[in-house]
Design a protein around this motif. Structure first.
Motif, mmCIF file in Angstrom:
data_model
loop_
_atom_site.group_PDB
_atom_site.id
_atom_site.type_symbol
_atom_site.label_atom_id
_atom_site.label_comp_id
_atom_site.label_asym_id
_atom_site.label_seq_id
_atom_site.Cartn_x
_atom_site.Cartn_y
_atom_site.Cartn_z
ATOM 1 N N GLY A 140 14.740 9.082 -2.765
ATOM 2 C CA GLY A 140 15.608 9.315 -1.614
ATOM 3 C C GLY A 140 15.725 8.127 -0.688
ATOM 4 N N ASN A 141 14.571 7.514 -0.344
ATOM 5 C CA ASN A 141 14.617 6.396 0.605
ATOM 6 C C ASN A 141 14.225 5.060 -0.022
ATOM 7 O OD1 ASN A 141 11.847 6.600 0.308
ATOM 8 N ND2 ASN A 141 11.467 7.408 2.361
ATOM 9 N N ASN A 142 14.011 5.070 -1.341
ATOM 10 C CA ASN A 142 13.654 3.853 -2.085
ATOM 11 C C ASN A 142 12.349 3.214 -1.607
ATOM 12 O OD1 ASN A 142 15.845 3.961 -3.832
ATOM 13 N ND2 ASN A 142 17.156 2.756 -2.473
ATOM 14 N N HIS A 143 11.471 4.004 -1.021
ATOM 15 C CA HIS A 143 10.182 3.478 -0.583
ATOM 16 C C HIS A 143 9.117 3.785 -1.622
ATOM 17 C CE1 HIS A 143 6.917 2.238 2.027
ATOM 18 N NE2 HIS A 143 6.293 3.370 1.745
ATOM 19 N N CYS A 144 8.307 2.774 -1.931
ATOM 20 C CA CYS A 144 7.194 2.948 -2.864
ATOM 21 C C CYS A 144 5.886 2.859 -2.091
ATOM 22 C CB CYS A 144 7.232 1.877 -3.951
ATOM 23 S SG CYS A 144 8.721 1.936 -4.988
ATOM 24 N N GLN A 145 4.975 3.738 -2.409
ATOM 25 C CA GLN A 145 3.713 3.768 -1.668
ATOM 26 C C GLN A 145 2.775 2.638 -2.068
ATOM 27 O OE1 GLN A 145 1.868 7.709 -1.059
ATOM 28 N NE2 GLN A 145 3.816 8.633 -1.695
ATOM 29 N N THR A 146 2.981 2.016 -3.225
ATOM 30 C CA THR A 146 2.263 0.786 -3.559
ATOM 31 C C THR A 146 3.265 -0.269 -4.034
ATOM 32 O OG1 THR A 146 1.817 1.052 -5.946
ATOM 33 C CG2 THR A 146 0.377 2.240 -4.416
ATOM 34 N N GLY A 147 3.024 -1.516 -3.644
ATOM 35 C CA GLY A 147 3.844 -2.635 -4.089
ATOM 36 C C GLY A 147 5.237 -2.692 -3.508
ATOM 37 N N ASP A 148 5.503 -1.933 -2.442
ATOM 38 C CA ASP A 148 6.855 -1.848 -1.881
ATOM 39 C C ASP A 148 7.376 -3.224 -1.457
ATOM 40 O OD1 ASP A 148 8.996 0.062 -0.985
ATOM 41 O OD2 ASP A 148 8.615 -0.956 0.929
ATOM 42 N N CYS A 149 8.680 -3.428 -1.580
ATOM 43 C CA CYS A 149 9.272 -4.708 -1.191
ATOM 44 C C CYS A 149 10.371 -4.524 -0.156
ATOM 45 C CB CYS A 149 9.798 -5.462 -2.406
ATOM 46 S SG CYS A 149 11.149 -4.646 -3.302
ATOM 47 N N GLY A 150 10.310 -3.462 0.620
ATOM 48 C CA GLY A 150 11.281 -3.270 1.688
ATOM 49 C C GLY A 150 12.255 -2.139 1.455
ATOM 50 N N ASN A 151 11.783 -1.062 0.826
ATOM 51 C CA ASN A 151 12.607 0.129 0.622
ATOM 52 C C ASN A 151 13.889 -0.171 -0.155
ATOM 53 O OD1 ASN A 151 10.659 1.394 2.170
ATOM 54 N ND2 ASN A 151 11.883 1.337 4.047
ATOM 55 N N LYS A 152 13.722 -0.860 -1.280
ATOM 56 C CA LYS A 152 14.869 -1.152 -2.138
ATOM 57 C C LYS A 152 14.418 -1.294 -3.577
ATOM 58 C CE LYS A 152 14.429 -5.861 -0.351
ATOM 59 N NZ LYS A 152 15.075 -6.885 0.480
ATOM 60 N N GLU A 204 15.923 -3.350 -5.991
ATOM 61 C CA GLU A 204 15.951 -4.772 -6.312
ATOM 62 C C GLU A 204 15.367 -5.542 -5.139
ATOM 63 O OE1 GLU A 204 20.031 -5.649 -7.202
ATOM 64 O OE2 GLU A 204 19.979 -4.584 -9.130
ATOM 65 N N CYS A 205 14.227 -6.180 -5.378
ATOM 66 C CA CYS A 205 13.508 -6.830 -4.275
ATOM 67 C C CYS A 205 14.232 -8.058 -3.725
ATOM 68 C CB CYS A 205 12.105 -7.211 -4.729
ATOM 69 S SG CYS A 205 11.067 -5.787 -5.155
ATOM 70 N N ALA A 206 15.080 -8.686 -4.538
ATOM 71 C CA ALA A 206 15.971 -9.759 -4.071
ATOM 72 C C ALA A 206 15.229 -10.864 -3.316
ATOM 73 C CB ALA A 206 17.085 -9.180 -3.200
ATOM 74 N N GLY A 207 14.071 -11.248 -3.807
ATOM 75 C CA GLY A 207 13.311 -12.334 -3.201
ATOM 76 C C GLY A 207 12.113 -11.896 -2.394
ATOM 77 N N ALA A 208 12.049 -10.624 -2.022
ATOM 78 C CA ALA A 208 10.909 -10.127 -1.247
ATOM 79 C C ALA A 208 9.715 -9.901 -2.165
ATOM 80 C CB ALA A 208 11.284 -8.827 -0.546
ATOM 81 N N GLY A 209 8.513 -10.160 -1.626
ATOM 82 C CA GLY A 209 7.296 -9.904 -2.379
ATOM 83 C C GLY A 209 6.842 -8.473 -2.205
ATOM 84 N N GLY A 210 5.861 -8.080 -2.971
ATOM 85 C CA GLY A 210 5.333 -6.730 -2.883
ATOM 86 C C GLY A 210 4.238 -6.619 -1.840
ATOM 87 N N THR A 211 4.207 -5.497 -1.152
ATOM 88 C CA THR A 211 3.162 -5.248 -0.159
ATOM 89 C C THR A 211 1.844 -4.993 -0.870
ATOM 90 O OG1 THR A 211 4.780 -4.278 1.363
ATOM 91 C CG2 THR A 211 2.456 -3.782 1.757
ATOM 92 N N PRO A 212 0.799 -5.764 -0.558
ATOM 93 C CA PRO A 212 -0.510 -5.525 -1.174
ATOM 94 C C PRO A 212 -1.066 -4.173 -0.748
ATOM 95 C CG PRO A 212 -0.405 -7.711 -0.152
ATOM 96 C CD PRO A 212 0.789 -6.932 0.338
#
Length: 244
Positions: free
Chosen positions: A76-88, A90-98
């Motif tokens: 629904g909101n494209n948020h991942c509870q691990t490794g998220d890169c900004g609620n999307k 395609e990370c498009a250059g953003a890194g993953g949240t540790p």
């Protein structure tokens, strides 16, 4: 005609290495991809993989960057509870949240060979492995071999490093000491920014030893030994997330 042939040759050379991504996890995952500075963010940085699904992506033969698995993702909101890169997706250059288990690559690096590794420097969220398909090497222990972290670390993560899901029903990732405590000592920063001044054996708790014991092939902290770097020269690699 010569121009067409030349352009075709350039295109072949610029996409000389194929990465085959396989989801061997227990459910859907979203792949995150970030190219190094000046390198392409393949597939615009990510895509979804259903359980058991695979997808191949081509890269230039001098590409370098990292792959990771994003888990517990919300459609629904494209948020991942691990490794998220900004609620999307395609990370498009953003890194993953540790924390996130990383697979790192430098293709055709020093000596014209490929360098790859599994890294837990940013913590752990899933099992992972990477393996060349064919390729040529020197026959040594770390040449053209499978690099893997095949242990479910979340189940044995120290309580102070545990990351729980939103409803606090399950541990879904295991933090690095740096991310959990943010001290120069644990982060190998400030006066601890050299291999001589940042030895995990000198830390109040040697957390990297726990990661290294679980996954001997993987890097466990910034100045881990160099026995976790694998080399090969190949045109295809299998990248697996979930049970290797």
């Amino acid at each position: 005609m010569k121009i067409v042939v030349f352009l075709a040759a350039v295109l072949v050379c610029s996409e000389a290495v194929k990465f085959n991504f396989h989801n061997k996890d227990g459910g859907p995952i979203w792949i995150g991809i970030q190219g190094n500075n000046g390198k392409e963010h393949l597939a615009n940085g990510g895509f979804k993989l259903a359980k058991g699904e695979s997808k191949s992506v081509n890269a230039a033969d001098d590409w370098g960057g990292r792959f990771w698995s994003r888990t517990w993702c919300n459609e629904g909101n494209n948020h991942c509870q691990t490794g998220d890169c900004g609620n999307k997706v395609e990370c498009a250059g953003a890194g993953g949240t540790p924390p996130a288990t990383l697979i790192e690559f430098t293709l055709r690096g020093y000596g014209g060979i490929d360098y790859y590794d599994v890294s837990l420097v940013d913590g752990y969220n899933s099992e992972a492995s990477v393996e060349p398909v064919g390729g040529s090497g020197d026959g040594s222990q770390y040449s053209c071999k499978k690099a893997t972290c095949g242990t479910q670390i979340n189940q044995n993560c120290p309580s102070e490093l545990q990351v729980w899901n939103d409803d606090h029903s399950q541990v879904i990732a295991c933090n690095s000491a740096c991310n959990a405590f943010k001290t120069d000592e644990y982060c190998c920063a400030g006066s601890h920014n050299t291999p001589e001044t940042c030895k995990s054996s000198d830390w109040p708790v040697d957390y990297p030893a726990k990661f290294k014991s679980a996954c001997p092939d993987a890097y466990s902290y910034a100045y881990d030994d160099h026995k976790s770097t694998f080399t090969c020269t190949a045109n295809e690699y299998n990248v697996n997330f979930g049970a290797p």
